[in-house]
Each structure stands twice: as C-alpha cells, then as structure tokens.
Design a protein around this motif. Structure first.
Motif, PDB file in Angstrom:
ATOM      1  N   ALA A  85      12.746   5.222   3.337  1.00 53.23           N
ATOM      2  CA  ALA A  85      13.924   4.447   3.743  1.00 53.23           C
ATOM      3  C   ALA A  85      14.840   5.232   4.673  1.00 53.23           C
ATOM      4  CB  ALA A  85      14.701   3.988   2.503  1.00 53.23           C
ATOM      5  N   GLU A  86      14.611   6.534   4.814  1.00 54.28           N
ATOM      6  CA  GLU A  86      15.428   7.325   5.733  1.00 54.28           C
ATOM      7  C   GLU A  86      15.167   6.930   7.184  1.00 54.28           C
ATOM      8  OE1 GLU A  86      15.345  11.533   5.240  1.00 54.28           O
ATOM      9  OE2 GLU A  86      15.779  11.448   3.099  1.00 54.28           O
ATOM     10  N   LEU A  87      14.003   6.344   7.448  1.00 57.56           N
ATOM     11  CA  LEU A  87      13.699   5.872   8.796  1.00 57.56           C
ATOM     12  C   LEU A  87      14.156   4.413   8.897  1.00 57.56           C
ATOM     13  CD1 LEU A  87      12.351   6.608  11.504  1.00 57.56           C
ATOM     14  CD2 LEU A  87      10.225   5.678  10.585  1.00 57.56           C
ATOM     15  N   GLU A 120       7.551  14.257   5.261  1.00 57.28           N
ATOM     16  CA  GLU A 120       7.479  14.587   6.676  1.00 57.28           C
ATOM     17  C   GLU A 120       7.941  13.383   7.500  1.00 57.28           C
ATOM     18  OE1 GLU A 120       6.837  17.182   8.356  1.00 57.28           O
ATOM     19  OE2 GLU A 120       6.103  18.568   6.835  1.00 57.28           O
ATOM     20  N   PRO A 121       9.034  13.508   8.258  1.00 58.67           N
ATOM     21  CA  PRO A 121       9.574  12.358   8.999  1.00 58.67           C
ATOM     22  C   PRO A 121       8.567  11.654   9.895  1.00 58.67           C
ATOM     23  CG  PRO A 121      11.146  14.163   9.018  1.00 58.67           C
ATOM     24  CD  PRO A 121       9.891  14.709   8.380  1.00 58.67           C
ATOM     25  N   GLN A 122       7.651  12.412  10.517  1.00 60.27           N
ATOM     26  CA  GLN A 122       6.727  11.775  11.456  1.00 60.27           C
ATOM     27  C   GLN A 122       5.664  10.931  10.756  1.00 60.27           C
ATOM     28  OE1 GLN A 122       6.770  14.967  10.816  1.00 60.27           O
ATOM     29  NE2 GLN A 122       4.687  15.669  10.394  1.00 60.27           N
ATOM     30  N   ASN A 123       5.561  11.018   9.411  1.00 58.10           N
ATOM     31  CA  ASN A 123       4.578  10.211   8.682  1.00 58.10           C
ATOM     32  C   ASN A 123       5.152   8.885   8.182  1.00 58.10           C
ATOM     33  OD1 ASN A 123       2.623  12.213   8.936  1.00 58.10           O
ATOM     34  ND2 ASN A 123       3.124  13.158   6.977  1.00 58.10           N
ATOM     35  N   ARG A 124       6.465   8.739   8.188  1.00 55.21           N
ATOM     36  CA  ARG A 124       7.091   7.628   7.467  1.00 55.21           C
ATOM     37  C   ARG A 124       6.755   6.262   8.053  1.00 55.21           C
ATOM     38  NH1 ARG A 124      12.617  11.180   6.799  1.00 55.21           N
ATOM     39  NH2 ARG A 124      11.741  12.599   5.231  1.00 55.21           N
ATOM     40  N   ALA A 125       6.737   6.148   9.359  1.00 51.87           N
ATOM     41  CA  ALA A 125       6.407   4.856   9.968  1.00 51.87           C
ATOM     42  C   ALA A 125       4.962   4.469   9.668  1.00 51.87           C
ATOM     43  CB  ALA A 125       6.637   4.918  11.477  1.00 51.87           C
ATOM     44  N   VAL A 126       4.049   5.442   9.739  1.00 51.67           N
ATOM     45  CA  VAL A 126       2.625   5.170   9.506  1.00 51.67           C
ATOM     46  C   VAL A 126       2.395   4.708   8.070  1.00 51.67           C
ATOM     47  CG1 VAL A 126       0.308   6.168   9.567  1.00 51.67           C
ATOM     48  CG2 VAL A 126       2.020   6.894  11.228  1.00 51.67           C
ATOM     49  N   ILE A 127       3.072   5.349   7.118  1.00 57.54           N
ATOM     50  CA  ILE A 127       2.900   4.989   5.704  1.00 57.54           C
ATOM     51  C   ILE A 127       3.336   3.554   5.457  1.00 57.54           C
ATOM     52  CG2 ILE A 127       3.730   5.457   3.362  1.00 57.54           C
ATOM     53  CD1 ILE A 127       3.880   8.421   4.147  1.00 57.54           C
ATOM     54  N   VAL A 128       4.489   3.184   6.001  1.00 61.87           N
ATOM     55  CA  VAL A 128       5.010   1.838   5.772  1.00 61.87           C
ATOM     56  C   VAL A 128       4.146   0.786   6.462  1.00 61.87           C
ATOM     57  CG1 VAL A 128       6.967   0.310   6.293  1.00 61.87           C
ATOM     58  CG2 VAL A 128       7.371   2.567   5.311  1.00 61.87           C
ATOM     59  N   GLN A 129       3.568   1.139   7.606  1.00 59.25           N
ATOM     60  CA  GLN A 129       2.729   0.179   8.333  1.00 59.25           C
ATOM     61  C   GLN A 129       1.354   0.001   7.685  1.00 59.25           C
ATOM     62  OE1 GLN A 129       2.720   1.866  12.271  1.00 59.25           O
ATOM     63  NE2 GLN A 129       4.913   1.471  12.561  1.00 59.25           N
ATOM     64  N   GLU A 141      16.430  10.664  12.704  1.00 58.85           N
ATOM     65  CA  GLU A 141      15.253  11.475  12.420  1.00 58.85           C
ATOM     66  C   GLU A 141      14.305  11.516  13.603  1.00 58.85           C
ATOM     67  OE1 GLU A 141      14.408  13.219   9.852  1.00 58.85           O
ATOM     68  OE2 GLU A 141      15.958  12.717   8.408  1.00 58.85           O
ATOM     69  N   GLU A 142      14.148  10.377  14.299  1.00 53.22           N
ATOM     70  CA  GLU A 142      13.126  10.316  15.324  1.00 53.22           C
ATOM     71  C   GLU A 142      13.484  11.120  16.565  1.00 53.22           C
ATOM     72  OE1 GLU A 142      15.524   6.436  15.398  1.00 53.22           O
ATOM     73  OE2 GLU A 142      14.601   7.786  13.955  1.00 53.22           O
ATOM     74  N   GLU A 143      14.741  11.588  16.672  1.00 51.51           N
ATOM     75  CA  GLU A 143      15.118  12.340  17.852  1.00 51.51           C
ATOM     76  C   GLU A 143      14.798  13.818  17.713  1.00 51.51           C
ATOM     77  OE1 GLU A 143      18.996  11.710  19.291  1.00 51.51           O
ATOM     78  OE2 GLU A 143      18.769   9.554  19.465  1.00 51.51           O
ATOM     79  N   GLU A 144      14.353  14.223  16.518  1.00 50.98           N
ATOM     80  CA  GLU A 144      14.068  15.628  16.285  1.00 50.98           C
ATOM     81  C   GLU A 144      12.590  15.815  16.004  1.00 50.98           C
ATOM     82  OE1 GLU A 144      16.259  17.909  16.800  1.00 50.98           O
ATOM     83  OE2 GLU A 144      17.704  16.352  17.238  1.00 50.98           O
ATOM     84  N   SER A 145      12.028  16.900  16.467  1.00 48.99           N
ATOM     85  CA  SER A 145      10.625  17.201  16.210  1.00 48.99           C
ATOM     86  C   SER A 145      10.557  18.291  15.158  1.00 48.99           C
ATOM     87  CB  SER A 145       9.947  17.688  17.497  1.00 48.99           C
ATOM     88  OG  SER A 145      10.026  16.698  18.491  1.00 48.99           O
ATOM     89  N   PRO A 146      10.124  17.945  13.946  1.00 47.10           N
ATOM     90  CA  PRO A 146      10.111  18.959  12.886  1.00 47.10           C
ATOM     91  C   PRO A 146       9.143  20.087  13.217  1.00 47.10           C
ATOM     92  CG  PRO A 146       9.791  16.740  12.003  1.00 47.10           C
ATOM     93  CD  PRO A 146       9.659  16.658  13.490  1.00 47.10           C
ATOM     94  N   VAL A 147       9.566  21.313  12.957  1.00 45.94           N
ATOM     95  CA  VAL A 147       8.692  22.467  13.077  1.00 45.94           C
ATOM     96  C   VAL A 147       8.779  23.231  11.787  1.00 45.94           C
ATOM     97  CG1 VAL A 147       8.980  22.631  15.573  1.00 45.94           C
ATOM     98  CG2 VAL A 147      10.518  23.886  14.072  1.00 45.94           C
ATOM     99  N   ARG A 148       7.905  24.207  11.602  1.00 41.98           N
ATOM    100  CA  ARG A 148       7.874  24.937  10.361  1.00 41.98           C
ATOM    101  C   ARG A 148       7.916  26.432  10.628  1.00 41.98           C
ATOM    102  NH1 ARG A 148       9.215  21.027   8.742  1.00 41.98           N
ATOM    103  NH2 ARG A 148       8.410  19.690   7.118  1.00 41.98           N
ATOM    104  N   GLU A 149       8.524  27.170   9.712  1.00 39.67           N
ATOM    105  CA  GLU A 149       8.460  28.607   9.775  1.00 39.67           C
ATOM    106  C   GLU A 149       7.038  29.013   9.409  1.00 39.67           C
ATOM    107  OE1 GLU A 149      11.684  28.816   6.945  1.00 39.67           O
ATOM    108  OE2 GLU A 149      12.784  30.065   8.368  1.00 39.67           O
ATOM    109  N   VAL A 150       6.728  30.309   9.588  1.00 37.24           N
ATOM    110  CA  VAL A 150       5.364  30.778   9.340  1.00 37.24           C
ATOM    111  C   VAL A 150       4.937  30.468   7.919  1.00 37.24           C
ATOM    112  CG1 VAL A 150       3.899  32.809   9.225  1.00 37.24           C
ATOM    113  CG2 VAL A 150       5.569  32.579  11.072  1.00 37.24           C
ATOM    114  N   ASP A 151       5.869  30.660   6.938  1.00 36.16           N
ATOM    115  CA  ASP A 151       5.471  30.441   5.556  1.00 36.16           C
ATOM    116  C   ASP A 151       5.468  28.966   5.169  1.00 36.16           C
ATOM    117  OD1 ASP A 151       8.148  29.940   5.548  1.00 36.16           O
ATOM    118  OD2 ASP A 151       8.705  31.696   4.351  1.00 36.16           O
ATOM    119  N   ARG A 152       6.042  28.153   5.973  1.00 36.01           N
ATOM    120  CA  ARG A 152       6.076  26.700   5.813  1.00 36.01           C
ATOM    121  C   ARG A 152       6.815  26.253   4.558  1.00 36.01           C
ATOM    122  NH1 ARG A 152       0.252  24.261   6.614  1.00 36.01           N
ATOM    123  NH2 ARG A 152      -0.125  25.572   4.806  1.00 36.01           N
ATOM    124  N   ALA A 153       7.559  25.193   4.725  1.00 35.67           N
ATOM    125  CA  ALA A 153       8.246  24.615   3.574  1.00 35.67           C
ATOM    126  C   ALA A 153       7.255  23.817   2.764  1.00 35.67           C
ATOM    127  CB  ALA A 153       9.399  23.730   4.050  1.00 35.67           C
TER     128      ALA A 153
END
Length: 271
Positions: free
Chosen positions: A57-59, A17-26, A231-243
């Motif tokens: 590393a994608e971030l 999940e892109p929004q978790n990557r900074a927190v994990i590294v910190q 990555e940071e310019e997009e807000s990930p969303v999920r379909e109902v069944d979720r990836a």
C-alpha cells in the motif's frame, strides 16, 4: 513443503523492495492469496500478511487495485473486530484498512515547487539514489516509543520513508545513499530510551545484527519537515552487506524469482 508462514514471509520479503510492489499487486495470484491469509488462525501468518499489505500500500497506484480486490476490505474489517488477537495485529489491520479506504489525495505540485522541495531534502541534487536499512530497535515496546522514534527519524535530513514492524521491534528506513547509517543510530539514541542495531543477512542467508555506535558528529537536521518523496522516484541500492530485504528479483531481468514465488503462492492457495 513450505507452510503458510513460509509462503507469506517470502512474499513479505519481496514486498519490502519498492520495485517489486507493482508487480506483486498486478499478479493474478498474490492478492487473492493474501485475502485468504487474512482469515488464517495463526497470529504469525496474520501479522506477516498485514505487513505485506502495508508494504504494497506504500505504492499509491496499488491502493485502488488492493481496495477493489474481492474480499479485501471485508476481511480487514472482520480481522479488526476479531477477538483474542494482539494489539499489533488489530492496529496494523486498522492501519491498512484506513490507507485503502482513504479518499485519493490530489497532489497539486508544480514542477518548480517539486524541484525546490527535492533540493531541500537532498543536500546534493545529483544524489538521486537511496538505500534501505532495517533496524532492530531496543525499547520499541509501545506506541509512545514508536512516536519517539518517528520524531527522531523525521529530523534527520536524508531519511525518505520508514515502516515499523512493532511485533519484531523493527523499522525499515529508506535513506539517501550517502547518509551514514550511524546517523540513524545517533538520532534514535538521542531519545534516551531507544537504541538501534542494523539487521543484515550474511552469505548463508542468516540474519545477523550489526552494532551501530552513535557517531559524535552532529546529525544534519531538516529545518522544516518535507513530505516523503515518492517511492518510484528513488532507485534503491544496497550496501555491500545488504539489508534484510532481498534484491534478487530486481537483479534478475526476467523476474523469474518473483514469478516463481507468485506461482508457488497460487498453487498453495488453492490446495
């Protein structure tokens, strides 16, 4: 008690999940633990660890921190030269090493050019959100097939980025929110040697495969291939069944799930 594979697999799911990557590294415990796992004897643990590092590393802002983590580059080099490992592991270790070791690339992009590039990549300028889709790709057996799949995905307008997991024949694709998942299947099927199913989790948390029938509608293609959007310019969303990747950490404002996972990792690393 969870074993090493369970621990690093959980962290890999978080890192997808892109929004978790900074927190994990910190976090003070996660990176040191991943470095330790690079010396593990289990191929499954090694592969999951490298996949986690590849996600992180994608971030771009994560790269200097990861490179400077004590033992990171040395462990990657050791892993690259280690005998008896699969090509998937050594190739991914080399890929992560190269990303971390690459000199920073300046991005001299004026606001006007950035605006123009975005409007080209997104048919609708108000369409700011994206979603992640995990695909199980039949026929993804070698780097040649991977190249075919890359070229197919790059031609689809609305694909933002993608990451391959060759060992499991999977590809995680970030796409514009209104792009039908079937468009990916259509593009992949056009290679004549590959086909795709979507991987999702059901209510019980188990992985299931959803057949994707290539649509008869012509896939809208990029006239010229733009750079991936940050990555940071997009807000990930999920379909109902979720990836397959999880979203709980994002939805929990306190970040308790990620924090508890990181705490568990720290306790596990120093037994």
């Amino acid at each position: 008690m969870m074993d090493a594979l369970s621990v690093v697999s959980q962290l890999r799911d978080l890192a997808s999940e892109p929004q978790n990557r900074a927190v994990i590294v910190q976090d003070q415990g996660c990176l040191p633990g991943l470095v330790l796992f690079l010396d593990h004897q289990s191929p499954e643990v090694l592969l999951a660890t490298l996949q986690t590092l590849r996600y992180l590393a994608e971030l771009s802002p994560n790269v200097p921190t990861m490179k400077n983590e004590l033992g990171m580059m040395v462990s990657l080099e050791t892993l690259i030269g280690r005998e008896g490992l699969s090509l998937d592991i050594t190739s991914l270790a080399q890929e992560v090493f190269n990303i971390l070791n690459a000199p920073p690339v300046p991005v001299p992009c004026s606001p006007e050019r950035e605006k123009r590039k975005k409007s080209q990549f997104f048919l609708n300028s108000s369409n700011k959100k994206a979603k992640s889709v995990t695909l199980q790709i039949q026929g993804l057996d070698s780097t040649d097939q991977r190249s075919l799949c890359e070229q197919a995905l790059l031609t689809v307008r609305g694909v933002i980025s993608f990451t391959f997991q060759m060992a499991s024949k999977r590809c995680t694709v970030r796409i514009r929110a209104d792009l039908p998942t079937e468009s990916l299947a259509t593009a992949i099927a056009a290679t004549k040697v590959l086909s795709a199913q979507q991987v999702v989790r059901n209510e019980a948390g188990q992985e299931v495969f959803i057949p994707l029938n290539p649509s008869g509608v012509k896939v809208q293609q990029n006239s010229s291939l733009p750079d991936y959007l940050p990555e940071e310019e997009e807000s990930p969303v999920r379909e109902v069944d979720r990836a397959i990747s999880r979203t709980t950490a994002k939805e929990d404002s306190s970040g308790s799930w990620l924090n508890s996972a990181a705490s568990f990792l720290t306790r596990t690393f120093y037994w």
